[in-house]
Write an enzyme that holds these catalytic residues in place. Structure first.
Site, PDB file in Angstrom:
ATOM      1  N   HIS A 174      60.415  47.556 -67.012  1.00 28.65           N
ATOM      2  CA  HIS A 174      59.213  47.863 -66.226  1.00 28.65           C
ATOM      3  C   HIS A 174      59.621  48.346 -64.819  1.00 28.65           C
ATOM      4  CE1 HIS A 174      55.034  46.974 -64.614  1.00 28.65           C
ATOM      5  NE2 HIS A 174      55.744  46.857 -63.504  1.00 28.65           N
ATOM      6  N   GLU A 175      60.524  47.605 -64.193  1.00 28.42           N
ATOM      7  CA  GLU A 175      60.951  47.969 -62.831  1.00 28.42           C
ATOM      8  C   GLU A 175      61.652  49.328 -62.812  1.00 28.42           C
ATOM      9  OE1 GLU A 175      59.779  46.376 -60.352  1.00 28.42           O
ATOM     10  OE2 GLU A 175      58.965  44.822 -61.639  1.00 28.42           O
ATOM     11  N   HIS A 178      59.222  52.106 -63.012  1.00 28.81           N
ATOM     12  CA  HIS A 178      58.639  52.514 -61.723  1.00 28.81           C
ATOM     13  C   HIS A 178      59.478  53.594 -61.062  1.00 28.81           C
ATOM     14  CE1 HIS A 178      55.106  50.148 -61.148  1.00 28.81           C
ATOM     15  NE2 HIS A 178      55.707  48.985 -61.289  1.00 28.81           N
ATOM     16  N   GLU A 198      51.135  51.224 -62.901  1.00 30.55           N
ATOM     17  CA  GLU A 198      51.490  49.945 -63.514  1.00 30.55           C
ATOM     18  C   GLU A 198      51.507  50.049 -65.046  1.00 30.55           C
ATOM     19  OE1 GLU A 198      52.588  46.878 -62.891  1.00 30.55           O
ATOM     20  OE2 GLU A 198      53.044  47.763 -60.956  1.00 30.55           O
ATOM     21  N   HIS A 276      47.296  45.855 -60.907  1.00 34.23           N
ATOM     22  CA  HIS A 276      47.814  45.019 -62.000  1.00 34.23           C
ATOM     23  C   HIS A 276      46.694  44.476 -62.883  1.00 34.23           C
ATOM     24  CE1 HIS A 276      51.129  44.664 -59.021  1.00 34.23           C
ATOM     25  NE2 HIS A 276      51.900  44.667 -60.082  1.00 34.23           N
TER      26      HIS A 276
HETATM   27 ZN   LIG Z   1      54.986  47.071 -61.606  1.00 37.91          ZN
END
Ligand SMILES: [Zn+2]
Length: 356
Positions: A174-175, A178, A198, A276
Site C-alpha cells: 500500500h505504501e 502511494h 487511498e 480513508h
Molecule cells: Zn494510504
C-alpha cells in the site's frame, strides 16, 4: 502552504488515533497522541522537502532510466528515533539480519518490486529504477506506516492496538503504491480524489498479496492490514475491500467507518475529508469488477485500473464519477466496447451507485 497537495500519506487515519486518545487510559492516550504528533511533524517536513525540490529544479533524474531493471532496496533502522536518514542496516543482496522488521520490510519491498515489474512491466516506483528506501523502528511505539514522498516509514506499533507495521505485506505494498500513484496520477489527497488515492494504494496492497499467494479473486480475503491488529482487538483487519465497514468494531478503536455505496458517502472535514473513509466505495467497486471477471484480480481488473491511473486524462482532482467513466473508457479501449471486461467495470461502479 497547501499541505493537501503534497501530504504525508499514512496507513492509519487520524480519526482512529483520536478515538484511541478519547477512549484510552492516560498511557494509551499519550501513545495515540504521540503517533498523531508524528504524522503532523512529517506533514510539515514533507511540505518543506517539496518546496526545496521545486526550488532545485528537475536536474538530477536524467541517468536513472539507463539502469538495468533490477530491484534495489535499502532498509534503515531508526532505532525508535525519527531519523529518516538513519544508518542502512540491510542493502540489496545482503543476507537476513535477524531483525524481523528489517527482514520483513526487505522481503515485502522485493515482492512488490517483482509484482510491478512482472505484472505491470514497471521498473520500480518511478518506472526508472528508483531505490526502495525503507525506515523501520520509526519513532517510539508509533501506530502507523507512512509514505513521505521519498521513503516508506514503519512504526513498531504500540502493541495495544497495532503491532509492527512490517508484519503485513498489504501495508508495505500500500505504501509503495502511494509512491506509484504520486508518480503517475497525482490525485490530490483530499475528498474524493484523495479517497481514490487511498483506494488505488489499497488495490496495490491486495493485488501484490494475492499475486504472491496465487489467489483468485474468489479465494482472496480482500483485507488490508490483517496482520497488524494487536491481540485482543476486535476485528479482522484495518480495511476490507470486500465488505467495507466491517473490518473492525472495537471499544477502543471504534468502528470501521467505511461506506460501501454512494448512498452512504460520508461528508466530513476529518481525515482530509474522508480519504480513508470513502475509499470503501471504489474499493468495493474494484472487488465487484474482479469477482465478475473471475480469475486473478491483477490480470484484467488490475491492468485496467493501472492504465486508468496512468491515463493522461486522469485529473488531479478527479471525483469518483470521473474516475469511473475513465476507468470504463480504458476498459473499452483495451478490450473492446461490449467486452466482458468493459461490462465488468460498469457492473462494479453500478454496484456501488456510481453512475457512468
Ligand atoms: Zn494510504
Amino acid at each position: 502552504m497547501n499541505t493537501s497537495r503534497h501530504p504525508i500519506q499514512c496507513l492509519i487515519p487520524d480519526y482512529v488515533l483520536v478515538e484511541i486518545a478519547k477512549q484510552g487510559d492516560a498511557e494509551e492516550r499519550e501513545a495515540a497522541l504521540n503517533t498523531l504528533a508524528v504524522s503532523t511533524t512529517l506533514r510539515s517536513a514533507r511540505s518543506q522537502a517539496e518546496a526545496a525540490r521545486m526550488a532545485a529544479g528537475p536536474a538530477v533524474v536524467a541517468t536513472q532510466g539507463l539502469r538495468e531493471p533490477a530491484v534495489d532496496r535499502i532498509i534503515r533502522d531508526a532505532k525508535n528515533t525519527r531519523d529518516t536518514g538513519a544508518p542502512i542496516v540491510r542493502k540489496e543482496g545482503d543476507p537476513p539480519v535477524g531483525d524481523a522488521a528489517v527482514d520483513e520490510a526487505y522481503d515485502h519491498f522485493g515482492h512488490t518490486w517483482t509484482f510491478l515489474f512482472e505484472v505491470l512491466a514497471r521498473n520500480s516506483i518511478d518506472n526508472a529504477g528508483m531505490t526502495l528506501d525503507g525506515v523501520v523502528h520509526y519513532g517510539k511505539n508509533v501506530d502507523n506506516a507512512f509514505w513521505d514522498g521519498d521513503q516508506m516509514l514503519f512504526g513498531d506499533g504500540s502493541g495495544t492496538w497495532f503491532t509492527r507495521m512490517t508484519k503485513s505485506l498489504t501495508v508495505a505494498a500500500h505504501e509503495l503504491g502511494h509512491g506509484v500513484i504520486q508518480c503517475d496520477g497525482p490525485l490530490v489527497y483530499q475528498g474524493e480524489s484523495g479517497a481514490l488515492n487511498e483506494h488505488l494504494a489499497d488495490v496495490f496492497g491486495v493485488m501484490v498479496h494475492q499475486w504472491l499467494l496465487g489467489q483468485t479473486a474468489e479465494d482472496a480475503d480482500w483485507l488490508v492490514g490483517a496482520e497488524i491488529l494487536a491481540e485482543g482487538v476486535q476485528g479482522r483487519a484495518l480495511r476490507s475491500m470486500k465488505d467495507p465497514g466491517t473490518a473492525y468494531d472495537d471499544p477502543k478503536l471504534g468502528k470501521d467507518r467505511q461506506p460501501a455505496h454512494m448512498k452512504d458517502l460520508v461528508i466530513t472535514l476529518e481525515d482530509n475529508r474522508g480519504v480513508h473513509i470513502n475509499s470503501g466505495i471504489p474499493n468495493r467497486a474494484f472487488y465487484e469488477t474482479a469477482i465478475a471477471l473471475g480469475g486473478f484480480s491483477w490480470e484484467r481488473a488490475g491492468r485496467i485500473h493501472y492504465a486508468t491511473l496512468g491515463h493522461p486524462q486522469l485529473r488531479p482532482n478527479s471525483d469518483f464519477r470521473r474516475f469511473a467513466r475513465l476507468n470504463h473508457r480504458v476498459a473499452t479501449q483495451m478490450y473492446g466496447a461490449n467486452s466482458t471486461e468493459a461490462d465488468a467495470v460498469a457492473h462494479g461502479w453500478n454496484a456501488v451507485g456510481v453512475e457512468l
